[in-house]
Design an enzyme around this catalytic site. Structure first.
Site, PDB file in Angstrom:
ATOM      1  N   LYS A  77      38.579  26.644  45.121  1.00 21.00           N
ATOM      2  CA  LYS A  77      37.420  26.668  45.920  1.00 21.00           C
ATOM      3  C   LYS A  77      36.831  28.338  46.099  1.00 21.00           C
ATOM      4  O   LYS A  77      35.892  28.859  45.720  1.00 21.00           O
ATOM      5  CB  LYS A  77      37.239  26.024  46.926  1.00 21.00           C
ATOM      6  CG  LYS A  77      36.061  26.267  47.866  1.00 21.00           C
ATOM      7  CD  LYS A  77      35.991  25.719  49.245  1.00 21.00           C
ATOM      8  CE  LYS A  77      36.139  24.263  49.285  1.00 21.00           C
ATOM      9  NZ  LYS A  77      36.240  23.721  50.679  1.00 21.00           N
TER      10      LYS A  77
ATOM     11  N   ARG B  89      41.563  17.340  49.269  1.00 27.26           N
ATOM     12  CA  ARG B  89      41.863  16.254  49.046  1.00 27.26           C
ATOM     13  C   ARG B  89      41.035  15.176  49.097  1.00 27.26           C
ATOM     14  O   ARG B  89      41.228  14.029  48.610  1.00 27.26           O
ATOM     15  CB  ARG B  89      43.123  15.679  49.820  1.00 27.26           C
ATOM     16  CG  ARG B  89      42.692  15.848  51.624  1.00 27.26           C
ATOM     17  CD  ARG B  89      43.835  15.909  52.426  1.00 27.26           C
ATOM     18  NE  ARG B  89      43.530  15.840  53.830  1.00 27.26           N
ATOM     19  CZ  ARG B  89      43.667  17.068  54.260  1.00 27.26           C
ATOM     20  NH1 ARG B  89      43.319  18.229  53.708  1.00 27.26           N
ATOM     21  NH2 ARG B  89      43.203  17.148  55.690  1.00 27.26           N
TER      22      ARG B  89
ATOM     23  N   GLU C 119      48.929  15.083  54.186  1.00 22.12           N
ATOM     24  CA  GLU C 119      47.939  16.335  54.745  1.00 22.12           C
ATOM     25  C   GLU C 119      47.219  16.142  55.645  1.00 22.12           C
ATOM     26  O   GLU C 119      46.709  17.019  56.568  1.00 22.12           O
ATOM     27  CB  GLU C 119      47.658  16.802  53.541  1.00 22.12           C
ATOM     28  CG  GLU C 119      47.164  18.401  53.589  1.00 22.12           C
ATOM     29  CD  GLU C 119      46.909  19.073  52.416  1.00 22.12           C
ATOM     30  OE1 GLU C 119      47.631  19.570  51.829  1.00 22.12           O
ATOM     31  OE2 GLU C 119      45.827  19.035  51.765  1.00 22.12           O
TER      32      GLU C 119
ATOM     33  N   HIS D  26      63.889  -1.225  39.432  1.00 22.67           N
ATOM     34  CA  HIS D  26      65.426  -0.619  38.971  1.00 22.67           C
ATOM     35  C   HIS D  26      65.784   0.746  39.556  1.00 22.67           C
ATOM     36  O   HIS D  26      66.652   1.295  38.850  1.00 22.67           O
ATOM     37  CB  HIS D  26      65.164  -0.689  37.313  1.00 22.67           C
ATOM     38  CG  HIS D  26      64.956  -2.095  36.919  1.00 22.67           C
ATOM     39  ND1 HIS D  26      66.102  -3.078  36.536  1.00 22.67           N
ATOM     40  CD2 HIS D  26      63.691  -2.758  36.533  1.00 22.67           C
ATOM     41  CE1 HIS D  26      65.467  -3.839  35.947  1.00 22.67           C
ATOM     42  NE2 HIS D  26      64.099  -3.926  36.211  1.00 22.67           N
TER      43      HIS D  26
ATOM     44  N   LYS E  62      52.938  29.737  52.703  1.00 18.88           N
ATOM     45  CA  LYS E  62      52.180  30.698  51.853  1.00 18.88           C
ATOM     46  C   LYS E  62      52.152  32.167  52.276  1.00 18.88           C
ATOM     47  O   LYS E  62      52.412  33.157  51.489  1.00 18.88           O
ATOM     48  CB  LYS E  62      50.706  30.132  51.610  1.00 18.88           C
ATOM     49  CG  LYS E  62      50.927  28.794  50.924  1.00 18.88           C
ATOM     50  CD  LYS E  62      49.431  27.892  51.017  1.00 18.88           C
ATOM     51  CE  LYS E  62      48.427  28.728  50.441  1.00 18.88           C
ATOM     52  NZ  LYS E  62      47.143  27.929  50.456  1.00 18.88           N
TER      53      LYS E  62
END
Length: 519
Positions: free
Chosen positions: A203, A261, A346, A377, A486
């Site tokens: 963005k 998201r 989130e 499994h 970050k």
């Protein structure tokens, strides 16, 4: 745009919450779904529901009709309907960022909404889909590489994988998200500059992982004879100036009211549109819109996202279940658990309410899973006989898209049997073969896996997360917890080269010394 004038109470301070606590202690804790189904086969009808494109059966869940009734009352006392209506009215319910939450507008049909952003949404959508069709028609482009991270990767990757049976032939789709160069290098070994289109999805056009990968892809492109950046790179961003400086002239933007998201419906969905075409992408939007209308208009007792979100609250806050396993019994949905992790954890992995006040109740569970039958499994041993009770969500698709005999019948039989085994259990005097049973599951059924049903399934879970977050009183649409690591990484990165550990705690300094080339 103003903050919605809704003063919602702490839901754990309501009369309904107190009644739920009392009911759980009196009857809910000892509830046995086996006994309930044996006593009332009609329970299957009460605790199941058809919504647009999706059927859900939670009759094996650890919930009775009285708890269901009290949860609905809790939703009313917590003003869930007003909160939902505020979202659909475009109010700034993302209160920490003073933003509206309008991902639903991205899938609203042309002319269906009076929202002031609707015209621009469709202008962008039309332009993006027109570009997708041009790429589909361009036989010289054989590989599409999407470079993004988080919502700019998980949604498109999940959807392109899920809808692979509908994807265009002659084009391969690759997704690069991790800043670990091994991931990008592995993709670049498979492609050629003259036949590859790179989509840079950020963005702000500043996301460190995405831009590191994009710059490396550009360097590879140019060093291997690529000359036309404008033809082989496009950007999904609002930062047109930065994209232009990169050399990109084809850009498609989106808005600050689209969280990462929740962005698969926006220009971030360009890889999906290239894969399944403009008509297919519009079908995905239509499926989601049908679920939007269901959530917006159906009464609470017949509203599937509401019922699921309230069940999540019942399991998390009363039964104390700390995790939920997602088991899609369809190989094409193999990326759905990862997508669901971001969507829920989130959104609702918060410890304070929307006003910043510490919560006294638990919020998001841990989501995890693998496709069936592989999961059987791997970790189903723990689901059946482990010390923790983990609700399981099965997702089955009635119609197969292949013609291999016997496979789909075995797949569906395993899904049904696993849900049955979790509930019924098995008594064995020796102990090792003893299954306690009464382990809850929810069973989702899609008639077929196509663009419309996938759109509805995703929207269902978006709204479900909204419901549980609303009851908990949190802001499900920010993600401040993503930021701290970050920020610290920006300080540590140059230290790795220099070996400088000044001001670091002893443990961090020790790790840096071991990993630094200068160490």
């Amino acid at each position: 745009m103003t903050t919605p004038g809704i003063s919602r109470p702490h839901c754990d301070h309501t009369a309904a919450w107190a009644l739920l606590v009392a009911h759980y202690e009196r009857e809910g804790r000892a509830f046995d779904a086996r006994d309930a189904l044996a006593a009332d086969p009609g329970r299957v009808d009460v605790f199941s529901q058809q919504a647009p494109h999706v059927f859900a059966d939670f009759s094996k869940g650890l919930i009775d009709e009285h708890a269901r009734s009290l949860l609905l009352e809790l939703a009313r006392e917590c003003m869930l309907e007003k909160h939902r209506d505020a979202m659909f009215a475009g109010e700034a319910i993302n209160v920490t960022e003073q933003r509206a939450v309008k991902h639903w507008l991205l899938r609203s049909p042309k002319g269906a909404s009076s929202d002031p952003d609707a015209a621009l949404v469709h202008e962008t959508l039309d332009a993006m889909l027109d570009y997708a069709e041009r790429v589909r028609a361009d036989v010289a482009i054989t590989d599409v590489v999407n470079i993004g991270i988080g919502g700019s990767d998980l949604g498109p990757q999940m959807a392109v994988t899920a809808l692979g049976d509908d994807a265009i032939e002659g084009k391969r789709f690759h997704f690069v998200s991790n800043v670990d160069g091994h991931e990008l290098a592995a993709v670049l070994r498979q492609v050629k500059p003259q036949s590859t289109l790179f989509l840079v999805a950020s963005k702000t056009f500043t996301t460190i992982e995405t831009m590191t990968n994009a710059l490396s892809a550009k360097a590879w492109f140019e060093s291997n004879g690529g000359t036309d950046i404008a033809r082989h790179f496009a950007a999904l961003t609002t930062n047109v100036a930065a994209a232009k400086a990169f050399g990109i002239t084809t850009t498609f933007g989106f808005w600050d009211w689209v969280g990462g998201r929740y962005s698969v419906w926006s220009a971030i969905g360009l890889p999906i549109a290239i894969a399944i075409g403009a008509a297919g992408f519009r079908e995905m939007l239509a499926g989601a819109h049908a679920m939007d209308r269901h959530f917006a208009t159906e009464p609470l007792h017949a509203n599937l996202p509401v019922r699921l979100g309230l069940l999540d609250v019942w399991y998390r806050n009363f039964h104390g279940f700390a995790s939920r396993s997602i088991a899609p019994y369809h190989g094409a949905l193999r990326r759905l658990p990862a997508y669901m992790q971001q969507l829920e954890m989130e959104s609702n992995g918060k410890r304070v309410d929307a006003k910043g006040r510490a919560l006294s109740i638990a919020t998001s569970p841990v989501l995890w899973g693998e496709p069936g039958t592989n999961g059987q499994h791997a970790y189903f041993q723990m689901l059946h006989q482990g010390t923790d009770v983990v609700p399981v969500e099965f997702i089955a698709v009635k119609q197969a898209r292949h013609e291999l005999p016997g496979h789909h019948e075995q797949l569906l039989a395993n899904a049904i049997a696993q849900a049955q085994a979790l509930m019924q259990g098995k008594r064995d005097a020796g102990g090792h073969r003893d299954f306690t049973g009464n382990r809850p599951s929810t069973f989702f059924i899609l008639e077929r896996l196509d663009a419309a049903s996938l759109g509805a399934l995703i929207a269902l879970h978006e709204h479900r997360v909204f419901v549980s977050g609303s009851i908990w009183g949190i802001n499900s649409f920010d993600q401040w917890g993503v930021e701290l690591g970050k920020v610290l990484a920006k300080d540590i990165a140059p230290r790795l080269a220099s070996g400088d550990v000044a001001g670091l705690d002893a443990s961090t300094a020790g790790l840096l010394r071991r990993l630094s080339p200068a160490g």
